[in-house]
Design a protein around this motif. Structure first.
Motif, short mmCIF file in Angstrom:
data_model
loop_
_atom_site.label_atom_id
_atom_site.label_comp_id
_atom_site.label_asym_id
_atom_site.label_seq_id
_atom_site.Cartn_x
_atom_site.Cartn_y
_atom_site.Cartn_z
N ILE A 62 0.75 -1.29 0.06
CA ILE A 62 0.04 -0.06 0.12
C ILE A 62 0.86 1.13 -0.01
O ILE A 62 2.11 1.23 0.68
CB ILE A 62 -1.13 -0.01 1.12
CG1 ILE A 62 -1.91 1.25 1.23
CG2 ILE A 62 -0.38 -0.10 2.47
CD1 ILE A 62 -3.27 1.15 2.07
N ARG A 88 9.56 0.48 -2.84
CA ARG A 88 9.57 -0.36 -1.43
C ARG A 88 8.48 -1.17 -1.27
O ARG A 88 8.71 -2.39 -0.77
CB ARG A 88 9.28 0.92 -0.27
CG ARG A 88 9.80 0.48 1.06
CD ARG A 88 9.78 1.72 2.10
NE ARG A 88 8.43 1.91 2.24
CZ ARG A 88 8.11 3.10 3.11
NH1 ARG A 88 8.89 3.73 3.55
NH2 ARG A 88 7.00 3.54 3.15
N ALA A 89 7.04 -0.97 -1.65
CA ALA A 89 6.14 -1.82 -1.52
C ALA A 89 6.22 -2.90 -2.73
O ALA A 89 6.12 -4.16 -2.43
CB ALA A 89 4.87 -1.29 -1.89
N MET A 108 8.78 -6.33 -1.75
CA MET A 108 8.13 -7.43 -1.06
C MET A 108 7.62 -8.19 -1.94
O MET A 108 6.87 -9.12 -1.35
CB MET A 108 7.08 -6.83 0.03
CG MET A 108 8.07 -6.04 1.12
SD MET A 108 9.16 -7.05 2.18
CE MET A 108 8.04 -7.87 3.16
#
Lengths: 217, 240
Positions: free
Chosen positions: B81, B149-150, B153
């Protein structure tokens, strides 16, 4: 210019007192800070209502003069708990709790300064509550809280002069002993003040250095 | 697949979601439009369990988000998110921002995490900013960093909560381009947005929220050309 009876041995005596001030302060600030972080985090986590009993106790430590806390704490440990512990230990216990009460408030303010969304961003990446605290909240809160914490540590160092009431001979008490003997109060207080300054200055500078370094982030 | 079934959510007296039903298939891009306070953003934070719900169910690949037995931290690895602002961890460099979760959540060695982070940062056009701190980035660059950054993952789903709303107008484009690129690569996305052009170009479906209700959902051409619900018409007339 001066004519003083102060000898090298007297200076060593004062330096020993300064050493005691440093030791009592260092122990109390370290333990008080760790407890303060714990209490501050508990307060934030529980919210104002559930944390009210803890807040009340911390308010007592913040509002009753340290001198009274030391005398009553000493009496409580000796007479009520029937523990035979040294004045030095009593001084460290009382001063640690006193420090923790102020530190908890500083920690709470620091944590509150971390934007809620930044914490959500951390949690949304799968970080646990503990990882969010450790890697995001506490480092950010530390930056906010540092100036107040430095002020607290310097304040505790000066307040530690009061531990003479539980028979701990720290810097100010050592000075008073010499004043009684040498009858040179102004000169001795000047030296005593210089000692306090020498102890405080590195901490204040170190705080300034950290602030400057972190402001580059 | 994300399945939202009759979800209700209140903040105190105010009911912000009044029984939402929505299913998003893998590979689909759904944009959510609507006035402020319509419940769009709340829905996103409910989807990845940052917000509790009062009733109904949200399932991600069949796993119920708000069930007690669900390991939310594990589930969140599937669902990235990005928020409107305050995404960056300001005390960490761009690279550290991106490597933190792979290292701490997935237990990846530092070098491997750095490799993935560099790849994602290059992907969003920040390959030359690895050692920079977020405060030295523009708002648009910060948002792109948050996207990288999201993505580091390797999520299956991405949620975007008005990611361009806090940006200066000249920075909106670069972030929307990044979102478009993701959509073209087949990422499953739910985007809450006020950028109608973007919604029209990128979405498979557009959902219109009004006062906590999913008033209308359909293909972009239908919603923008031939809206059925009177509130949709009113809203589109106002934002045009």
């Amino acid at each position: 210019m001066f004519d003083t009876a102060l000898t090298v041995n007297d200076l060593i005596f004062l330096a020993r007192g300064a050493g005691m001030t440093i030791i009592v302060t260092a122990i109390s600030v370290v333990i008080g800070t760790l407890l303060g972080i714990l209490f501050g985090v508990i307060r934030v986590q529980l919210g104002p209502i559930l944390a009210a009993p803890l807040t009340f106790v911390l308010d007592i430590f913040r509002s009753v003069p340290l001198l009274i806390q030391l005398v009553l704490g000493n009496a409580f440990i000796g007479m009520v708990l029937q523990l035979q512990i040294s004045g030095f230990t009593v001084a460290c216990i009382v001063l640690s709790l006193y420090t923790s009460a102020y530190c908890a408030e500083i920690v709470r303010g620091g944590i509150d300064a971390v934007p809620e969304i930044t914490r959500r961003a951390a949690r949304s990446l799968g970080l646990t509550w503990g990882q969010d605290m450790r890697y995001i909240v506490l480092p950010l809160a530390t930056r906010v809280a540092l100036p107040s914490w430095i002020g607290l540590a310097l304040g505790v160092m000066k307040d530690s002069a009061l531990v003479y009431v539980v028979q701990v001979t720290e810097l100010l008490k050592s000075t008073q002993i010499l004043i009684t003997r040498l009858q040179e109060p102004l000169f001795l207080l000047l030296i005593c003040g210089a000692f306090y300054f020498i102890i405080s200055f590195p901490l204040a500078r170190f705080g300034g250095y950290l602030e400057k370094r972190w402001s580059n982030d | 697949m994300i399945e939202i079934q009759n979800v209700r959510k209140s903040f105190g007296e105010l009911e912000v979601l009044k029984g939402i039903d929505l299913t998003v298939q893998r590979g689909e891009v759904v944009t959510v439009i609507g006035g402020s306070g319509s419940g769009k953003s709340t829905l996103l934070t409910c989807i990845n369990g940052l917000e509790a719900i009062d009733s109904g169910k949200i399932l991600i690949d069949g796993i119920e988000v708000h069930a007690r037995s669900t390991d939310l931290n594990k589930l969140r690895r599937k669902v990235g998110i990005v928020f409107q602002q305050w995404n960056a961890f300001p005390h960490l460099t761009v690279l550290e921002n991106v490597t933190l979760a792979p290292r701490k959540v997935l237990g990846m060695p530092r070098a491997d995490a750095a490799k993935i982070a560099e790849k994602q940062l290059r992907h969003v056009g920040l390959g030359d900013k690895l050692t920079t701190y977020p405060s030295r980035l523009s708002g648009g660059q910060q948002q792109r960093m948050a996207i990288a950054r999201a993505l580091a993952m390797s999520p299956d789903y991405m949620l975007f909560d008005e990611v361009t709303s806090a940006l200066d107008p000249q920075l909106v484009g670069e972030v929307l381009e990044t979102l478009k690129m993701l959509a073209e690569e087949g990422m499953t996305m739910i985007c809450v947005t006020h950028e109608m052009g973007f919604a029209r170009d990128v979405s498979d479906r557009v959902a219109f929220f009004h006062q906590g209700i999913l008033a209308e959902i359909g293909a972009p051409d239908q919603i923008f050309v031939d809206p059925q619900h009177p509130e949709t018409r009113k809203f589109l007339a106002a934002v045009r």
